[in-house]
Design an enzyme around this catalytic site. Structure first.
Site, PDB file in Angstrom:
ATOM      1  N   GLU A   1     -34.954 -27.232 -14.529  1.00 21.91           N
ATOM      2  CA  GLU A   1     -35.008 -28.498 -13.798  1.00 21.91           C
ATOM      3  C   GLU A   1     -34.249 -29.506 -14.642  1.00 21.91           C
ATOM      4  O   GLU A   1     -34.662 -29.809 -15.751  1.00 21.91           O
ATOM      5  CB  GLU A   1     -36.454 -28.973 -13.642  1.00 21.91           C
ATOM      6  CG  GLU A   1     -37.372 -28.009 -12.920  1.00 21.91           C
ATOM      7  CD  GLU A   1     -37.108 -27.934 -11.447  1.00 21.91           C
ATOM      8  OE1 GLU A   1     -36.377 -28.802 -10.920  1.00 21.91           O
ATOM      9  OE2 GLU A   1     -37.604 -27.004 -10.813  1.00 21.91           O
TER      10      GLU A   1
ATOM     11  N   CYS B   1     -37.261 -37.827 -13.118  1.00 19.46           N
ATOM     12  CA  CYS B   1     -36.137 -36.997 -12.694  1.00 19.46           C
ATOM     13  C   CYS B   1     -35.810 -37.231 -11.226  1.00 19.46           C
ATOM     14  O   CYS B   1     -34.693 -37.007 -10.787  1.00 19.46           O
ATOM     15  CB  CYS B   1     -36.482 -35.531 -12.925  1.00 19.46           C
ATOM     16  SG  CYS B   1     -38.119 -35.117 -12.309  1.00 19.46           S
TER      17      CYS B   1
HETATM   18  P1  NAP Z   1     -33.344 -32.956 -23.460  1.00 15.20           P
HETATM   19  O1  NAP Z   1     -32.784 -33.728 -24.576  1.00 15.20           O
HETATM   20  O2  NAP Z   1     -32.456 -32.011 -22.742  1.00 15.20           O
HETATM   21  O3  NAP Z   1     -34.612 -32.201 -24.064  1.00 15.20           O
HETATM   22  C1  NAP Z   1     -35.460 -31.456 -23.242  1.00 15.20           C
HETATM   23  C2  NAP Z   1     -36.237 -30.473 -24.080  1.00 15.20           C
HETATM   24  O4  NAP Z   1     -35.355 -29.492 -24.629  1.00 15.20           O
HETATM   25  C3  NAP Z   1     -36.943 -31.099 -25.280  1.00 15.20           C
HETATM   26  O5  NAP Z   1     -38.195 -30.476 -25.432  1.00 15.20           O
HETATM   27  C4  NAP Z   1     -36.024 -30.747 -26.438  1.00 15.20           C
HETATM   28  O6  NAP Z   1     -36.689 -30.689 -27.677  1.00 15.20           O
HETATM   29  C5  NAP Z   1     -35.580 -29.372 -26.028  1.00 15.20           C
HETATM   30  N1  NAP Z   1     -34.331 -28.904 -26.627  1.00 15.20           N
HETATM   31  C6  NAP Z   1     -33.215 -29.613 -26.875  1.00 15.20           C
HETATM   32  N2  NAP Z   1     -32.256 -28.796 -27.370  1.00 15.20           N
HETATM   33  C7  NAP Z   1     -32.796 -27.553 -27.425  1.00 15.20           C
HETATM   34  C8  NAP Z   1     -32.310 -26.288 -27.844  1.00 15.20           C
HETATM   35  N3  NAP Z   1     -31.079 -26.135 -28.305  1.00 15.20           N
HETATM   36  N4  NAP Z   1     -33.137 -25.212 -27.767  1.00 15.20           N
HETATM   37  C9  NAP Z   1     -34.399 -25.353 -27.305  1.00 15.20           C
HETATM   38  N5  NAP Z   1     -34.910 -26.540 -26.896  1.00 15.20           N
HETATM   39  C10 NAP Z   1     -34.118 -27.617 -26.943  1.00 15.20           C
HETATM   40  O7  NAP Z   1     -33.951 -33.870 -22.322  1.00 15.20           O
HETATM   41  P2  NAP Z   1     -34.900 -35.142 -22.467  1.00 15.20           P
HETATM   42  O8  NAP Z   1     -34.068 -36.197 -23.071  1.00 15.20           O
HETATM   43  O9  NAP Z   1     -36.197 -34.785 -23.094  1.00 15.20           O
HETATM   44  O10 NAP Z   1     -35.233 -35.448 -20.942  1.00 15.20           O
HETATM   45  C11 NAP Z   1     -34.461 -36.289 -20.135  1.00 15.20           C
HETATM   46  C12 NAP Z   1     -33.731 -35.513 -19.067  1.00 15.20           C
HETATM   47  O11 NAP Z   1     -34.622 -34.628 -18.393  1.00 15.20           O
HETATM   48  C13 NAP Z   1     -33.177 -36.393 -17.994  1.00 15.20           C
HETATM   49  O12 NAP Z   1     -31.813 -36.120 -17.870  1.00 15.20           O
HETATM   50  C14 NAP Z   1     -33.896 -36.018 -16.713  1.00 15.20           C
HETATM   51  O13 NAP Z   1     -33.114 -36.053 -15.561  1.00 15.20           O
HETATM   52  C15 NAP Z   1     -34.371 -34.649 -16.994  1.00 15.20           C
HETATM   53  N6  NAP Z   1     -35.632 -34.398 -16.311  1.00 15.20           N
HETATM   54  C16 NAP Z   1     -35.638 -33.535 -15.255  1.00 15.20           C
HETATM   55  C17 NAP Z   1     -36.826 -33.271 -14.593  1.00 15.20           C
HETATM   56  C18 NAP Z   1     -36.883 -32.313 -13.441  1.00 15.20           C
HETATM   57  O14 NAP Z   1     -37.971 -31.922 -13.047  1.00 15.20           O
HETATM   58  N7  NAP Z   1     -35.776 -31.902 -12.890  1.00 15.20           N
HETATM   59  C19 NAP Z   1     -38.020 -33.883 -15.019  1.00 15.20           C
HETATM   60  C20 NAP Z   1     -37.968 -34.751 -16.086  1.00 15.20           C
HETATM   61  C21 NAP Z   1     -36.753 -34.994 -16.732  1.00 15.20           C
HETATM   62  P3  NAP Z   1     -36.727 -31.955 -28.671  1.00 15.20           P
HETATM   63  O15 NAP Z   1     -37.333 -33.083 -27.921  1.00 15.20           O
HETATM   64  O16 NAP Z   1     -37.560 -31.456 -29.783  1.00 15.20           O
HETATM   65  O17 NAP Z   1     -35.288 -32.217 -29.059  1.00 15.20           O
END
Ligand code: NAP
Length: 525
Positions: A255, A294
């Site tokens: 997602e 999101c």
């Molecule tokens: P993110 O930076 O992509 O991080 C998401 C998760 O992935 C975090 O737990 C992060 O850990 C982890 N992560 C990052 N790099 C990784 C890697 N190489 N290997 C394993 N895990 C890794 O996203 P965010 O900033 O938390 O969230 C914002 C985004 O989420 C927005 O763009 C939004 O649109 C999207 N979102 C989508 C939905 C949906 O249901 N479609 C819902 C909510 C949010 P760390 O935090 O420890 O770095």
């Protein structure tokens, strides 16, 4: 305070100083987390060996009972979750409720609907397929819970709901879960797991928690595991292309970002009910959780002749909104999650400003209630307007994950549909119109690129569930840029945690397996 991790049925502190969790309204450090030095491979093995088998011995009804108990425990601790939401996310009561109450509701919902699967241990799908002349040999499809672990890598904006909306269907399926909340807001998920563990509801290994970056997590997943990721499209691409995930064909559900649309249909003049309803919805979407959902509306398409009136109506409401520290009860809009997100929002906003006029907000310095702009992470609610959406690029491409939306003028339904599709796959679009032809044209024009479409006419009025509100009975997910994942949709969510297989054999074998199974028809009812 360093928050420990929960692995192999034990609390374990990560090594080193850890990463700070910060109050985004004050800049104060609240706690630390670390996943350094954890034996993640061992923890996953423990869950596969201990948590999974005990869960799978239970029927769906018995597991639904576990969810009901979890729901009770989470309800009992609701006030504490609101307190942590305020501290670690700067959440207003409405923001906290959206996450926390949404989480509790979803767990209770699955506890309730899971009972429909009764004493089944797996699922029987479809009719017997005859494979022999006399009928002694035939085929039957089944779905069986996977013997792996469901690994949740979650986004920062829904620490409570993100955990619960995934854990409920996984546990109901009989699959143990390991949650890795996003680092900046891990405290709330940590507290929920702690409460569930202390209540002694689940067998050891059924729930695990990793707080911290855990970048090597995916190197330890196996064929029977499932990875469910929520976050940005960039990280999603990294998750999908992880060498171990690819080599072992690990099932991945994603997602990701989404440039969601709301649409005002033709004939909804200022003063009409639907015009008013969409203004209200746009305001809610801009301000709730400071736009960090999101599903938040990013583009609002309005007929060209309504652009000015619509922008004035939303701006008038935005003017009365107070932005600041949610400890002050007058505050309507809280901060974004941290300084890094604030910087990302401002960078994205500048890209939008290059193609759009600022109708409201858009300033880096603006009045804050009870907050120091140097220490806090606020973004001013901002409404932009784009006269030429067909020529624009960033409007359809840049997701500002904060309180920012763009009004886009349209001249006809063909242009409108073409522009919504330029989001390249979205979670949700909502259409406000009394013109059934228009509604049908829009739905058919964009349905293949949208997971959820909300249609509102005057007969529905204010009874619609909301553009940004994900209800557990309906699908959450979207194709393309939105990740291509599917979550919720009632019992359909269990399909992610089950594997389909077919048995070709004699009736006695098929009957024996069928006797252990609930019918998949129940999933679609
Ligand atoms: P993110 O930076 O992509 O991080 C998401 C998760 O992935 C975090 O737990 C992060 O850990 C982890 N992560 C990052 N790099 C990784 C890697 N190489 N290997 C394993 N895990 C890794 O996203 P965010 O900033 O938390 O969230 C914002 C985004 O989420 C927005 O763009 C939004 O649109 C999207 N979102 C989508 C939905 C949906 O249901 N479609 C819902 C909510 C949010 P760390 O935090 O420890 O770095």
């Amino acid at each position: 305070m360093k928050l420990p991790n929960y692995l192999c049925g034990e609390w374990t502190e990560g090594a080193g100083p850890g990463e700070p969790l910060v109050d985004p309204a004050t800049g104060d450090e609240l706690a630390r987390i670390s996943s350094q030095g954890l034996d993640i491979a061992g923890a996953l093995e423990f869950s596969r060996a201990h948590g999974g088998p005990v869960l799978r011995q239970l029927s769906y009804t018995q597991r639904a009972d576990l969810l009901a108990k979890m729901g009770e425990v989470l309800s009992a601790n609701r006030d504490e979750y609101f307190r942590i939401s305020l501290l670690n996310l700067g959440a207003t009561k409405a923001d906290a409720s959206f996450d926390v109450d949404g989480a509790i509701y979803t767990v209770k919902y699955y506890a309730k609907i899971g009972r429909a699967l009764a004493e089944g241990r797996m699922l029987k799908e479809g009719a017997v397929a005859p494979l022999s002349k006399t009928g002694v040999f035939s085929g039957q499809h089944f779905l069986v819970p996977t013997q792996g672990v469901a690994i949740f890598i979650n986004a920062f904006n829904f620490p409570a709901w993100g955990f619960c909306e995934k854990a409920a269907p996984a546990l109901l399926s009989g699959v143990p879960v390991l949650v890795k909340p996003a680092s900046p807001t891990a405290w709330l998920a940590h507290k929920m797991v702690e409460d569930i563990v202390n209540a002694n509801i689940l067998p050891p290994g059924a729930v695990s928690l990793v707080c911290g970056s855990a970048r090597e997590l995916l190197d330890h997943v196996r064929e029977e595991d499932i990875v469910s990721f929520t976050g940005s499209a960039d990280t999603a691409a990294r998750i999908r292309s992880n060498a171990n995930v690819l080599r072992r064909s690990v099932r991945v559900n994603i997602e990701a970002d989404s440039i969601n649309s709301a649409i005002l249909g033709p004939g909804c003049a200022p003063g009409s009910d639907l015009f008013g309803l969409l203004v209200k919805e746009a305001l809610k979407e801009l301000t709730l959780k400071a736009g960090q959902k999101c599903t938040t509306i990013r583009r609002i398409f309005v007929p060209r002749q309504n652009l000015k009136a619509f922008s004035e109506a939303v701006s008038a409401q935005l003017r009365s909104m107070k932005v600041g520290n949610a400890r002050n009860s007058e505050v309507n809009v809280g901060p974004v999650v941290n300084k890094a997100q604030q910087a990302a929002c401002l960078e994205g906003l500048n890209k939008l400003k290059a193609e759009c006029a600022v109708v409201f907000g858009g300033n880096e310095n603006f009045p804050l209630v009870d907050a120091d702009p140097q220490k806090s992470a606020f973004v001013q609610p901002t409404l932009l307007a784009c006269e030429n959406g067909l020529a624009a690029k960033n409007v359809h491409d840049v997701e500002v994950f904060g309180p920012v939306a763009t009004l886009v003028a349209y001249d006809n339904v063909q242009d409108l549909v073409a522009m919504t599709r330029r989001g390249r796959g979205s979670l949700v679009a909502s259409v406000f119109s009394n013109d059934s032809n228009f509604l049908q044209q829009v739905v058919l024009g964009m349905a293949d690129l949208h997971g959820r479409i909300v249609a509102v006419d005057s007969s529905v009025g204010a009874q619609h569930t909301g553009h940004g509100n994900v209800v557990p009975s309906c699908l959450h997910g979207g194709p393309g840029r939105a990740g291509g994942g599917e979550e919720l949709a009632g019992l359909r969510a269990l399909l992610l945690y089950h594997r389909r297989f077919v048995v070709q054999g004699p009736a006695s074998t098929l009957d024996g397996l069928s006797a252990l199974s609930a019918d998949t028809n129940l999933i679609y009812s």
